[in-house]
Design a protein around this motif. Structure first.
Motif, PDB file in Angstrom:
ATOM      1  N   TYR A 124      -2.310  -0.439  -3.725  1.00 27.85           N
ATOM      2  CA  TYR A 124      -2.543   0.916  -4.227  1.00 27.85           C
ATOM      3  C   TYR A 124      -1.212   1.588  -4.566  1.00 27.85           C
ATOM      4  CZ  TYR A 124      -7.584   1.477  -3.462  1.00 27.85           C
ATOM      5  OH  TYR A 124      -8.951   1.400  -3.557  1.00 27.85           O
ATOM      6  N   GLU A 125      -0.230   1.392  -3.723  1.00 29.29           N
ATOM      7  CA  GLU A 125       1.090   1.989  -3.973  1.00 29.29           C
ATOM      8  C   GLU A 125       1.722   1.381  -5.231  1.00 29.29           C
ATOM      9  OE1 GLU A 125       5.379   2.692  -1.723  1.00 29.29           O
ATOM     10  OE2 GLU A 125       3.753   1.683  -0.642  1.00 29.29           O
ATOM     11  N   ARG A 126       1.710   0.062  -5.335  1.00 33.17           N
ATOM     12  CA  ARG A 126       2.299  -0.614  -6.508  1.00 33.17           C
ATOM     13  C   ARG A 126       1.622  -0.219  -7.808  1.00 33.17           C
ATOM     14  NH1 ARG A 126       1.864  -5.167  -3.455  1.00 33.17           N
ATOM     15  NH2 ARG A 126       0.111  -5.905  -4.699  1.00 33.17           N
ATOM     16  N   GLU A 127       0.295  -0.018  -7.754  1.00 33.05           N
ATOM     17  CA  GLU A 127      -0.484   0.301  -8.941  1.00 33.05           C
ATOM     18  C   GLU A 127      -0.407   1.772  -9.336  1.00 33.05           C
ATOM     19  OE1 GLU A 127      -2.245  -1.716 -11.098  1.00 33.05           O
ATOM     20  OE2 GLU A 127      -1.146  -3.281 -10.038  1.00 33.05           O
ATOM     21  N   GLY A 128       0.328   2.563  -8.574  1.00 30.53           N
ATOM     22  CA  GLY A 128       0.457   3.982  -8.912  1.00 30.53           C
ATOM     23  C   GLY A 128      -0.786   4.785  -8.615  1.00 30.53           C
ATOM     24  N   LEU A 129      -1.520   4.392  -7.600  1.00 31.65           N
ATOM     25  CA  LEU A 129      -2.771   5.076  -7.275  1.00 31.65           C
ATOM     26  C   LEU A 129      -2.603   6.203  -6.268  1.00 31.65           C
ATOM     27  CD1 LEU A 129      -5.093   1.956  -7.085  1.00 31.65           C
ATOM     28  CD2 LEU A 129      -4.764   3.524  -9.002  1.00 31.65           C
ATOM     29  N   LEU A 130      -1.432   6.334  -5.719  1.00 36.09           N
ATOM     30  CA  LEU A 130      -1.185   7.408  -4.762  1.00 36.09           C
ATOM     31  C   LEU A 130      -0.663   8.628  -5.506  1.00 36.09           C
ATOM     32  CD1 LEU A 130       0.417   5.305  -1.898  1.00 36.09           C
ATOM     33  CD2 LEU A 130      -1.959   5.967  -2.201  1.00 36.09           C
ATOM     34  N   VAL A 131      -0.885   9.813  -4.936  1.00 40.49           N
ATOM     35  CA  VAL A 131      -0.470  11.027  -5.625  1.00 40.49           C
ATOM     36  C   VAL A 131       0.981  11.405  -5.354  1.00 40.49           C
ATOM     37  CG1 VAL A 131      -2.749  11.998  -5.943  1.00 40.49           C
ATOM     38  CG2 VAL A 131      -1.503  12.479  -3.854  1.00 40.49           C
ATOM     39  N   GLY A 132       1.557  10.786  -4.373  1.00 43.02           N
ATOM     40  CA  GLY A 132       2.958  11.062  -4.080  1.00 43.02           C
ATOM     41  C   GLY A 132       3.631   9.805  -3.574  1.00 43.02           C
ATOM     42  N   PRO A 133       4.944   9.826  -3.551  1.00 36.10           N
ATOM     43  CA  PRO A 133       5.633   8.651  -3.026  1.00 36.10           C
ATOM     44  C   PRO A 133       5.431   8.537  -1.515  1.00 36.10           C
ATOM     45  CG  PRO A 133       7.193  10.410  -3.491  1.00 36.10           C
ATOM     46  CD  PRO A 133       5.849  10.875  -3.974  1.00 36.10           C
ATOM     47  N   VAL A 134       5.310   7.323  -1.057  1.00 35.90           N
ATOM     48  CA  VAL A 134       5.173   7.090   0.380  1.00 35.90           C
ATOM     49  C   VAL A 134       6.575   7.145   0.979  1.00 35.90           C
ATOM     50  CG1 VAL A 134       4.476   5.434   2.149  1.00 35.90           C
ATOM     51  CG2 VAL A 134       3.111   5.677   0.065  1.00 35.90           C
ATOM     52  N   ARG A 135       6.711   7.987   1.999  1.00 35.66           N
ATOM     53  CA  ARG A 135       8.002   8.118   2.660  1.00 35.66           C
ATOM     54  C   ARG A 135       8.327   6.842   3.417  1.00 35.66           C
ATOM     55  NH1 ARG A 135      11.129   9.711   6.476  1.00 35.66           N
ATOM     56  NH2 ARG A 135       9.768   9.887   8.259  1.00 35.66           N
ATOM     57  N   ARG A 136       9.591   6.550   3.544  1.00 37.41           N
ATOM     58  CA  ARG A 136      10.033   5.363   4.284  1.00 37.41           C
ATOM     59  C   ARG A 136      10.989   5.780   5.402  1.00 37.41           C
ATOM     60  NH1 ARG A 136       8.587   0.061   1.946  1.00 37.41           N
ATOM     61  NH2 ARG A 136       7.626   0.617  -0.030  1.00 37.41           N
ATOM     62  N   THR A 137      10.924   5.041   6.486  1.00 33.46           N
ATOM     63  CA  THR A 137      11.884   5.260   7.573  1.00 33.46           C
ATOM     64  C   THR A 137      13.215   4.644   7.162  1.00 33.46           C
ATOM     65  OG1 THR A 137      11.389   3.179   8.691  1.00 33.46           O
ATOM     66  CG2 THR A 137      10.031   5.110   9.300  1.00 33.46           C
ATOM     67  N   ALA A 138      14.229   4.884   7.954  1.00 35.34           N
ATOM     68  CA  ALA A 138      15.549   4.288   7.688  1.00 35.34           C
ATOM     69  C   ALA A 138      15.442   2.764   7.664  1.00 35.34           C
ATOM     70  CB  ALA A 138      16.555   4.748   8.736  1.00 35.34           C
ATOM     71  N   GLY A 139      14.495   2.236   8.408  1.00 32.77           N
ATOM     72  CA  GLY A 139      14.284   0.787   8.454  1.00 32.77           C
ATOM     73  C   GLY A 139      13.376   0.275   7.341  1.00 32.77           C
ATOM     74  N   GLY A 140      12.920   1.154   6.444  1.00 32.13           N
ATOM     75  CA  GLY A 140      12.096   0.743   5.312  1.00 32.13           C
ATOM     76  C   GLY A 140      10.599   0.715   5.587  1.00 32.13           C
ATOM     77  N   ARG A 141      10.188   1.142   6.767  1.00 26.27           N
ATOM     78  CA  ARG A 141       8.755   1.150   7.087  1.00 26.27           C
ATOM     79  C   ARG A 141       8.067   2.353   6.444  1.00 26.27           C
ATOM     80  NH1 ARG A 141       7.222  -2.521  10.842  1.00 26.27           N
ATOM     81  NH2 ARG A 141       8.889  -3.490  12.032  1.00 26.27           N
ATOM     82  N   ARG A 142       6.868   2.101   5.898  1.00 27.08           N
ATOM     83  CA  ARG A 142       6.114   3.166   5.245  1.00 27.08           C
ATOM     84  C   ARG A 142       5.615   4.170   6.279  1.00 27.08           C
ATOM     85  NH1 ARG A 142       5.205  -1.496   2.466  1.00 27.08           N
ATOM     86  NH2 ARG A 142       5.070  -1.361   0.181  1.00 27.08           N
ATOM     87  N   ARG A 143       5.651   5.432   5.873  1.00 27.20           N
ATOM     88  CA  ARG A 143       5.109   6.511   6.699  1.00 27.20           C
ATOM     89  C   ARG A 143       4.246   7.381   5.797  1.00 27.20           C
ATOM     90  NH1 ARG A 143       4.850   5.230  11.543  1.00 27.20           N
ATOM     91  NH2 ARG A 143       4.641   7.401  12.105  1.00 27.20           N
ATOM     92  N   TYR A 144       2.988   7.556   6.176  1.00 29.44           N
ATOM     93  CA  TYR A 144       2.015   8.287   5.370  1.00 29.44           C
ATOM     94  C   TYR A 144       1.723   9.646   5.998  1.00 29.44           C
ATOM     95  CZ  TYR A 144       1.005   3.788   3.165  1.00 29.44           C
ATOM     96  OH  TYR A 144       1.098   2.606   2.492  1.00 29.44           O
ATOM     97  N   ALA A 145       1.534  10.640   5.140  1.00 32.34           N
ATOM     98  CA  ALA A 145       1.122  11.965   5.590  1.00 32.34           C
ATOM     99  C   ALA A 145      -0.403  12.014   5.642  1.00 32.34           C
ATOM    100  CB  ALA A 145       1.651  13.030   4.629  1.00 32.34           C
ATOM    101  N   VAL A 146      -0.944  13.007   6.346  1.00 28.00           N
ATOM    102  CA  VAL A 146      -2.392  13.185   6.417  1.00 28.00           C
ATOM    103  C   VAL A 146      -2.970  13.375   5.009  1.00 28.00           C
ATOM    104  CG1 VAL A 146      -4.230  14.699   7.290  1.00 28.00           C
ATOM    105  CG2 VAL A 146      -2.293  14.094   8.761  1.00 28.00           C
ATOM    106  N   LEU A 147      -2.259  14.070   4.140  1.00 31.20           N
ATOM    107  CA  LEU A 147      -2.699  14.257   2.761  1.00 31.20           C
ATOM    108  C   LEU A 147      -2.864  12.916   2.048  1.00 31.20           C
ATOM    109  CD1 LEU A 147      -3.381  16.300   0.526  1.00 31.20           C
ATOM    110  CD2 LEU A 147      -0.961  16.286  -0.076  1.00 31.20           C
ATOM    111  N   ASP A 148      -1.967  11.955   2.327  1.00 34.60           N
ATOM    112  CA  ASP A 148      -2.092  10.614   1.739  1.00 34.60           C
ATOM    113  C   ASP A 148      -3.402   9.955   2.166  1.00 34.60           C
ATOM    114  OD1 ASP A 148       0.487  10.682   0.515  1.00 34.60           O
ATOM    115  OD2 ASP A 148       1.403  10.079   2.419  1.00 34.60           O
TER     116      ASP A 148
END
Length: 140
Positions: A23-47
């Motif tokens: 979904y992220e690669r295909e541009g299906l999310l409304v905002g960018p997914v935040r990443r930690t300093a280690g590169g791990r994805r972090r999603y907001a409740v809105l996501d």
């Protein structure tokens, strides 16, 4: 602000981790997914709320291209609501048509089960749809 890991989002949405990345690669999310300093994805409740909408639209048969366009319009912000409405309305019409088709199928199945139940109740089920019968006009 509460942020969720990809595993937590997968659990909440019913999507696999692989599907979330897709979904992220295909541009299906409304905002960018935040990443930690280690590169791990972090999603907001809105996501998560958005993904739940996406899941329902896909489950209802919305083509990926239409979902991608809808997400793009939402990302653009206010001013394109009429186009969003047209896209959703066209999809709703396709869903309504599919529901009508399924209701016709259900009607045929209900009729057929009643035929079989009636024949079984009367002890006359032998020969129902028997392709081995000599007489090819066997009752269905």
């Amino acid at each position: 602000m509460t942020e969720l890991s990809i595993g937590e989002v997968a659990e909440r949405t019913g999507l696999s981790v692989h599907a979330l990345r897709f979904y992220e690669r295909e541009g299906l999310l409304v905002g960018p997914v935040r990443r930690t300093a280690g590169g791990r994805r972090r999603y907001a409740v809105l996501d998560v709320r958005w993904l739940e909408i996406c899941v329902r639209l896909r489950e209802s048969g919305m083509p990926l291209a239409d979902l991608r366009r809808f997400a793009e319009l939402v990302r653009q912000g206010p001013g394109n609501e009429a186009e969003r409405l047209r896209l959703l309305d066209a999809h709703r019409q396709r869903v309504d048509e599919r529901i009508r088709e399924l209701e016709e199928c259900r009607s045929l199945i209900a009729w057929k089960t009643a035929v079989y139940a009636d024949h079984l109740e009367r002890g006359e089920a032998a020969g129902l749809w028997d392709p081995t019968a000599e007489n090819r006009s066997a009752r269905a």
